[in-house]
Design a protein around this motif. Sequence first.
Motif, short mmCIF file in Angstrom:
data_model
loop_
_atom_site.label_atom_id
_atom_site.label_comp_id
_atom_site.label_asym_id
_atom_site.label_seq_id
_atom_site.Cartn_x
_atom_site.Cartn_y
_atom_site.Cartn_z
N ILE A 66 33.41 30.32 33.44
CA ILE A 66 34.28 31.51 33.51
C ILE A 66 34.09 32.32 32.22
CG2 ILE A 66 36.40 30.53 32.46
CD1 ILE A 66 37.76 31.87 35.09
N HIS A 67 34.35 33.63 32.29
CA HIS A 67 34.34 34.46 31.09
C HIS A 67 33.01 34.38 30.35
CE1 HIS A 67 35.90 36.21 27.30
NE2 HIS A 67 36.93 36.62 27.99
N SER A 68 31.90 34.70 31.08
CA SER A 68 30.58 34.67 30.46
C SER A 68 29.65 35.63 31.20
CB SER A 68 30.00 33.26 30.51
OG SER A 68 28.71 33.24 29.93
N THR A 93 47.15 33.74 28.58
CA THR A 93 46.71 32.83 27.52
C THR A 93 46.78 33.47 26.13
OG1 THR A 93 44.41 33.45 27.95
CG2 THR A 93 45.21 31.40 28.95
N HIS A 94 46.49 34.77 26.04
CA HIS A 94 46.51 35.41 24.71
C HIS A 94 46.55 36.93 24.85
CE1 HIS A 94 42.21 35.20 25.71
NE2 HIS A 94 42.05 36.27 24.94
N PRO A 95 46.99 37.61 23.77
CA PRO A 95 47.23 39.06 23.87
C PRO A 95 45.98 39.91 23.67
CG PRO A 95 47.96 38.27 21.73
CD PRO A 95 47.47 37.07 22.49
N ILE A 134 43.47 42.58 25.91
CA ILE A 134 43.48 43.39 27.13
C ILE A 134 42.70 42.75 28.29
CG2 ILE A 134 42.58 45.55 28.08
CD1 ILE A 134 45.01 46.11 26.60
N ASP A 135 41.58 42.09 27.96
CA ASP A 135 40.77 41.52 29.06
C ASP A 135 41.47 40.31 29.69
OD1 ASP A 135 40.17 40.08 26.66
OD2 ASP A 135 38.36 39.27 27.58
N HIS A 136 42.67 39.96 29.17
CA HIS A 136 43.45 38.86 29.75
C HIS A 136 44.84 39.29 30.26
CE1 HIS A 136 40.58 35.66 28.72
NE2 HIS A 136 40.18 36.61 27.89
N TYR A 137 45.32 40.47 29.84
CA TYR A 137 46.64 40.90 30.36
C TYR A 137 46.64 42.37 30.83
CZ TYR A 137 47.87 43.58 26.16
OH TYR A 137 47.90 44.50 25.16
N GLY A 191 34.92 35.86 17.78
CA GLY A 191 36.16 35.19 18.16
C GLY A 191 35.92 34.05 19.14
N HIS A 192 34.65 33.80 19.44
CA HIS A 192 34.33 32.82 20.49
C HIS A 192 33.46 31.68 19.96
CE1 HIS A 192 36.00 35.49 23.54
NE2 HIS A 192 35.48 36.46 22.81
N ALA A 193 33.62 30.53 20.58
CA ALA A 193 32.87 29.34 20.15
C ALA A 193 31.37 29.53 20.36
CB ALA A 193 33.36 28.13 20.95
ZN LIG Z 1 38.56 37.36 26.68
#
Ligand SMILES: [Zn+2]
Length: 409
Positions: free
Chosen positions: A383-385, A58-60, A62-65, A361-363
């Motif tokens: 997810i992601h919390s 989804t985006h660059p 580290i915690d996603h790729y 960076g988060h809502a």
């Molecule tokens: Zn993240």
Amino acid sequence: MKVRIHRGTKEIGGTCIELAAGGDRIALDFGLPLDGDAADSRLVPEIAGDDLLAIVITHPHIDHYGLLHHLSGKTPVVMGGAARRIVQAAAPFTGQPLPPLDGPELEHGKPIDIGAFRITPYLVDHSAYDAYSLLIEAEGKRLFYSGDFRAHGRKAKLFEQLVANPPRNLDVLFMEGSSLSRLDDDSIFPSESDLETEIAAHFKVCQGMTMFHTSAQNIDRVVTLYRACKRTGRPLVIDLYTAAILAATGNRNIPQSDWPGIHLYLPKLQAKQVKKNEWFPLLKQHSTNRIYQEQLREIGPRAVILFRPLMRFDLDGAGCLDKASFIYSQWAGYLERGTYASTEEWLRERGIEIRQIHTSGHASPKDLKRFAAALAPRALVPIHSFATEKYDSLFDNVVYRRDGEWWEV
Ligand SMILES: [Zn+2]
């Protein structure tokens, strides 16, 4: 469609979701856990196989790729074009392993068909550049994965567009909730333009150089910084890493090393890297507005430098720190965990205080509520919390899932 969340049902970071339909499989994100060691192959989700058609990033961040480099490279990696270039541009500087990244590109609103899956990317507002939410359709089911997003950055319009015209008839929404453990339910984060005003106000009164530390990959923040410099007539000094990342966006509306008011300064440690790795074309590409130590000394009191810890020796050497100030513009967690200790010590020795000006960076929880209400899924899966227990009281139709379990949509 069947789903298995490998990691992410109870933590921020390390996200990986596997989907199966019609004999095909894809994965969404392949992240490194926040406290994980990128070299640790035991963290890698067991996902390989000939029927795995793609991994969508989804985006660059580290915690996603950050675990992709463990894979053989046979599986195509689907991600934004600029996101891919940013990962490639950063790796030589950061020393992070460069993963195999070949595959189709995500583009806002353009569906991609991969086996049984149709994937429609939605560009979102986030601190990573070229970040997407994903609508996934397969076997008549519709699933939406928020990725990481916010509504108070420089692309807030994208959030408003999405909630005004949301994808309908969703069976499942995976929604991130990073802010739930970091902010009260009714509080909001400052916007990037709030930050711009605050930073410009600081530049108006401070008499010496300002060192401004943010991630060069937080493009929104670099734009905020550039605009604050422009408003107050201060030159902005960047290093080669930042110049390379800004160029990797491929977006000429984003500040670049050859823009008026921007200077490239090559820190000594980076000069060594340039020599060792023969990055001479890269340096040449960014040398239009290059300055050297003498000019750094000259413009020092007026200048703002996008600080990186490796510049400490250069700044001492240039003797430009009289009346200097320091703005820390990234996650406070790095300060709290002690990973910033040597820079803090260096600043203390020079009598320079750290001032924090940052936004998430988060809502915010409020914006997450608007998002969930607009998308109105039949099931909202956290997810992601680090505060998934809060979902139940904040959002409708919450269904909790566990890492590793397969379930049918
Ligand atoms: Zn993240």
